[in-house]
Design a protein around this motif. Structure first.
Motif, PDB file in Angstrom:
ATOM      1  N   ASN A  96       0.843  -1.299   0.117  1.00 43.21           N
ATOM      2  CA  ASN A  96       0.147   0.201   0.008  1.00 43.21           C
ATOM      3  C   ASN A  96       0.817   1.202   0.219  1.00 43.21           C
ATOM      4  N   LEU A  97       1.807   1.211   0.786  1.00 40.70           N
ATOM      5  CA  LEU A  97       2.895   2.438   0.848  1.00 40.70           C
ATOM      6  C   LEU A  97       3.625   2.602  -0.439  1.00 40.70           C
ATOM      7  N   LEU A  98       3.960   1.635  -1.121  1.00 39.01           N
ATOM      8  CA  LEU A  98       4.650   1.681  -2.381  1.00 39.01           C
ATOM      9  C   LEU A  98       3.819   2.109  -3.373  1.00 39.01           C
ATOM     10  N   ASN A  99       2.396   1.720  -3.404  1.00 41.44           N
ATOM     11  CA  ASN A  99       1.652   2.126  -4.577  1.00 41.44           C
ATOM     12  C   ASN A  99       1.392   3.578  -4.399  1.00 41.44           C
ATOM     13  N   ASP A 100       1.401   4.048  -3.072  1.00 41.85           N
ATOM     14  CA  ASP A 100       1.163   5.532  -2.764  1.00 41.85           C
ATOM     15  C   ASP A 100       2.483   6.435  -3.304  1.00 41.85           C
ATOM     16  N   ALA A 101       3.455   5.727  -2.944  1.00 40.39           N
ATOM     17  CA  ALA A 101       4.710   6.521  -3.551  1.00 40.39           C
ATOM     18  C   ALA A 101       4.726   6.611  -4.660  1.00 40.39           C
ATOM     19  N   LEU A 102       4.363   5.193  -5.626  1.00 42.35           N
ATOM     20  CA  LEU A 102       4.523   5.603  -7.146  1.00 42.35           C
ATOM     21  C   LEU A 102       3.566   6.443  -7.662  1.00 42.35           C
ATOM     22  N   SER A 103       2.297   6.488  -7.270  1.00 43.61           N
ATOM     23  CA  SER A 103       1.346   7.613  -7.596  1.00 43.61           C
ATOM     24  C   SER A 103       1.900   9.060  -7.564  1.00 43.61           C
ATOM     25  N   ILE A 104       2.448   9.241  -6.116  1.00 44.98           N
ATOM     26  CA  ILE A 104       3.053  10.623  -5.955  1.00 44.98           C
ATOM     27  C   ILE A 104       4.349  11.079  -6.846  1.00 44.98           C
ATOM     28  N   ARG A 105       4.977  10.067  -7.125  1.00 41.72           N
ATOM     29  CA  ARG A 105       6.334  10.234  -8.056  1.00 41.72           C
ATOM     30  C   ARG A 105       5.769  10.618  -9.344  1.00 41.72           C
ATOM     31  N   VAL A 106       4.835   9.578  -9.938  1.00 41.00           N
ATOM     32  CA  VAL A 106       4.475   9.811 -11.149  1.00 41.00           C
ATOM     33  C   VAL A 106       3.960  11.240 -11.306  1.00 41.00           C
ATOM     34  N   LYS A 107       2.909  11.517 -10.609  1.00 43.19           N
ATOM     35  CA  LYS A 107       2.505  12.652 -10.628  1.00 43.19           C
ATOM     36  C   LYS A 107       3.320  13.952 -10.355  1.00 43.19           C
ATOM     37  N   THR A 108       4.319  13.950  -9.547  1.00 47.90           N
ATOM     38  CA  THR A 108       5.289  15.165  -9.388  1.00 47.90           C
ATOM     39  C   THR A 108       6.527  15.125 -10.303  1.00 47.90           C
ATOM     40  N   LEU A 109       6.947  13.905 -10.453  1.00 47.21           N
ATOM     41  CA  LEU A 109       8.179  13.779 -11.162  1.00 47.21           C
ATOM     42  C   LEU A 109       8.183  13.446 -12.708  1.00 47.21           C
ATOM     43  N   GLY A 110       6.911  12.713 -13.205  1.00 46.65           N
ATOM     44  CA  GLY A 110       6.801  12.308 -14.468  1.00 46.65           C
ATOM     45  C   GLY A 110       6.773  10.806 -14.496  1.00 46.65           C
ATOM     46  N   GLU A 111       6.429  10.266 -15.734  1.00 49.11           N
ATOM     47  CA  GLU A 111       6.320   8.846 -15.623  1.00 49.11           C
ATOM     48  C   GLU A 111       7.790   7.962 -15.980  1.00 49.11           C
ATOM     49  N   ASN A 112       8.741   8.758 -16.466  1.00 52.65           N
ATOM     50  CA  ASN A 112       9.762   8.421 -16.775  1.00 52.65           C
ATOM     51  C   ASN A 112      11.028   8.711 -15.954  1.00 52.65           C
ATOM     52  N   HIS A 113      10.725   9.063 -14.712  1.00 48.56           N
ATOM     53  CA  HIS A 113      11.852   9.444 -13.856  1.00 48.56           C
ATOM     54  C   HIS A 113      12.456   8.351 -13.199  1.00 48.56           C
ATOM     55  N   PRO A 114      13.683   8.462 -12.926  1.00 49.00           N
ATOM     56  CA  PRO A 114      14.444   7.269 -12.202  1.00 49.00           C
ATOM     57  C   PRO A 114      13.904   6.923 -11.009  1.00 49.00           C
ATOM     58  N   ALA A 115      13.481   7.768 -10.288  1.00 54.80           N
ATOM     59  CA  ALA A 115      12.701   7.653  -8.894  1.00 54.80           C
ATOM     60  C   ALA A 115      11.484   6.747  -9.272  1.00 54.80           C
ATOM     61  N   VAL A 116      10.716   7.004  -9.966  1.00 51.91           N
ATOM     62  CA  VAL A 116       9.603   5.866 -10.529  1.00 51.91           C
ATOM     63  C   VAL A 116       9.986   4.524 -10.936  1.00 51.91           C
TER      64      VAL A 116
END
Length: 524
Positions: free
Chosen positions: A269-289
């Motif tokens: 649950n935490l990782l899915n939440d983190a994924l959603s935040i990173r896609v929204k703020t950093l973009g779909e192709n960011h290394p953090a994603v």
């Protein structure tokens, strides 16, 4: 009148006697009590003999009655004297316990003084650290200001991805498959999955917290690590809002702690939440994603959900190839991850392709002596073993051991042979006296225990298991014996270094208070 004076004189003497008794020491009281006991015992014996001598004829006479009364009083006196002796013994025990407690109190005072001194030193260091942090914060603000001016002047609008990225905080390895292999051929221990991910730097304000949480989690102190994460997460959400990259990083850290506790649902649950935040703020192709996708793949892999993990891992690979280039070492690590997922699904053609590609990247970018080369060869060999390709697996194991031998003991010749060749020669001459072919005659592989390489040790065990499967028991025993020596040497050295460090630090702190204890004996 005469009787009254006699009574008064008796009382006066009695009072004087009691006064003298109160001035006596405990030892004198015990000594006098023993004397009284002896006298009373003698009187009791004398009275008993008088009763016996009087016979039955005078049994009811007045004298007999008086003697019997005296005997009763004597026995009462004996009982009281014995009680006094018991009380004296009890008092001695109480006094001894009192002295013991006094000694403990003195020692506690010494310990307390030592702790106060340690606390004072720690407080001084803490104050110095706070001053340093304040100074660094000021310098950081100044550098950020200068950096913003420079960026504005140069009009740098795009992120530079050519610099070497830093590791994501929560990427771990899949567990090894040693317990799953029914044929006792163990692959490399947790080396199949990358221990690092690229392209995302932990923010400075979370770096110390991240290291602290990881330290507590590694010690199993989850009761400290979890509240620490939750409090930090709450503070970040209040100051920066939920949809902030730092919140996603904190969610990743907490997910790692939950995963260590086998709380996979909470971690997912935490990782899915983190994924959603990173896609929204950093973009779909960011290394953090890509890092978060890989973390989810690791989590699903631990739960045996390989089909769910595979597309996540492929998406992470796609991002890293796009950002870092297809020949970057971190792309090779992602290929290792993907290969293991496919191996658990029996997709051996894909597994071989991914491992071979990862091996090419490692050898070309990091060189043949990089540890990842040997690890990937072990992984590829495990894939061959599952397909029954024993010859291909044996070649890879021998390559790892030969390279390690050359690196440690020099070029190979007739007197300097790799351990696998020693093992095969022992198998060939197994009916001869084993003492005729000691390790020393073959390039010093008795020194292999000093080689601090878990991959080499694992390769020794893997090739030994393969020899054993082929009926080459003497060769297998040779490799397994060398692996055991290597593991024991490494453990002994680590324990010795740790004990020495603890003893030295403890002696330095305590010597101030306890080194002269023998010169001041405890009071008794």
């Amino acid at each position: 009148m005469i009787v009254s004076k006699a009574i008064n004189n008796y009382r006066i003497k009695k009072i004087e006697k009691i006064g003298k008794m109160t001035q006596m020491t405990q030892d004198e009281i015990i000594s006098n009590t023993k004397t009284v006991l002896q006298g009373l015992e003698a009187l009791r014996v004398e009275h008993a003999s008088l009763i016996t001598s009087m016979g039955d004829a005078h049994k009811d006479d007045e004298k007999s009655y008086i003697i019997k009364k005296n005997i009763e009083h004597i026995e009462l006196g004996l009982s009281e004297a014995q009680v006094m002796m018991a009380l004296a013994s009890h008092l001695q025990n109480v006094e001894a316990e009192k002295q013991k407690l006094k000694t403990q109190v003195r020692r506690l005072h010494q310990e307390n003084a030592w702790l106060r001194d340690e606390l004072a030193n720690t407080q001084q260091k803490f104050q110095a650290s706070e001053q340093l942090v304040a100074q660094l914060e000021e310098e950081k603000k100044h550098l950020e200001f200068m950096s913003s001016i420079k960026k504005y002047d140069e009009n740098q609008e795009h992120e530079d991805v050519s610099e070497k990225p830093r590791p994501d905080p929560v990427v771990e390895l899949f567990p090894d498959e040693e317990n799953e292999d029914r044929n006792n051929i163990s692959p490399t221990p947790p080396s199949q999955f990358s221990n690092q991910s690229s392209g995302y730097e932990i923010p400075a304000r979370l770096r110390t917290l991240h290291n602290l949480v990881i330290q507590y989690a590694s010690q199993g102190r989850y009761e400290v690590a979890v509240p620490l994460c939750k409090q930090a997460l709450e503070d970040l959400e209040k100051t920066s809002g939920h949809d902030h990259p730092d919140v996603a990083t904190m969610l990743n850290i907490l997910a790692l702690v939950y995963r260590d506790q086998n709380k996979y649902k909470e971690a997912a649950n935490l990782l899915n939440d983190a994924l959603s935040i990173r896609v929204k703020t950093l973009g779909e192709n960011h290394p953090a994603v890509a890092a978060t996708l890989n973390n989810l793949a690791v989590l699903y892999g631990k739960r045996g959900k390989y089909k769910d993990a595979e597309p996540l891992c492929k998406r992470a690979l796609e991002i890293r190839e796009k950002v870092l280039g297809k020949d970057h070492p971190d792309v090779a690590k992602q290929l290792n991850n993907l290969a293991l997922l496919c191996q658990n699904q029996g997709k051996y053609d894909e597994v071989e392709k991914y491992y071979q590609k990862a091996l090419e990247i490692y050898e070309s970018k990091l060189g043949p002596d990089d540890p990842n080369v040997a690890k990937t060869k072990n992984n590829l060999a495990s894939c061959y073993l599952k397909q029954g390709k024993y010859t291909e697996a044996e070649i890879l194991y021998k390559q790892v051991l030969t390279r390690a031998h050359e690196r440690e003991f020099g070029a190979i010749d007739s007197k300097n042979k790799p351990i696998w060749q020693v093992a095969e020669e022992r198998e060939e001459h197994k009916h001869d006296n084993r003492e005729n072919t000691p390790y020393g005659e073959y390039g010093g592989w008795h020194k292999a225990a000093k080689v601090d390489s878990p991959t080499v040790t694992t390769t020794l065990k893997n090739l030994g298991a393969l020899y054993r499967r082929q009926g080459m028991f003497e060769a297998a025993e040779t490799l397994e014996d060398c692996a055991l020596r290597s593991k024991k040497e490494a453990l002994d050295l680590a324990k010795q270094a740790k004990v020495t460090q603890l003893l030295n630090s403890s002696d330095k702190r305590r010597s101030r208070y306890f080194k002269e204890e023998a010169d001041h004996p405890e009071e008794k």
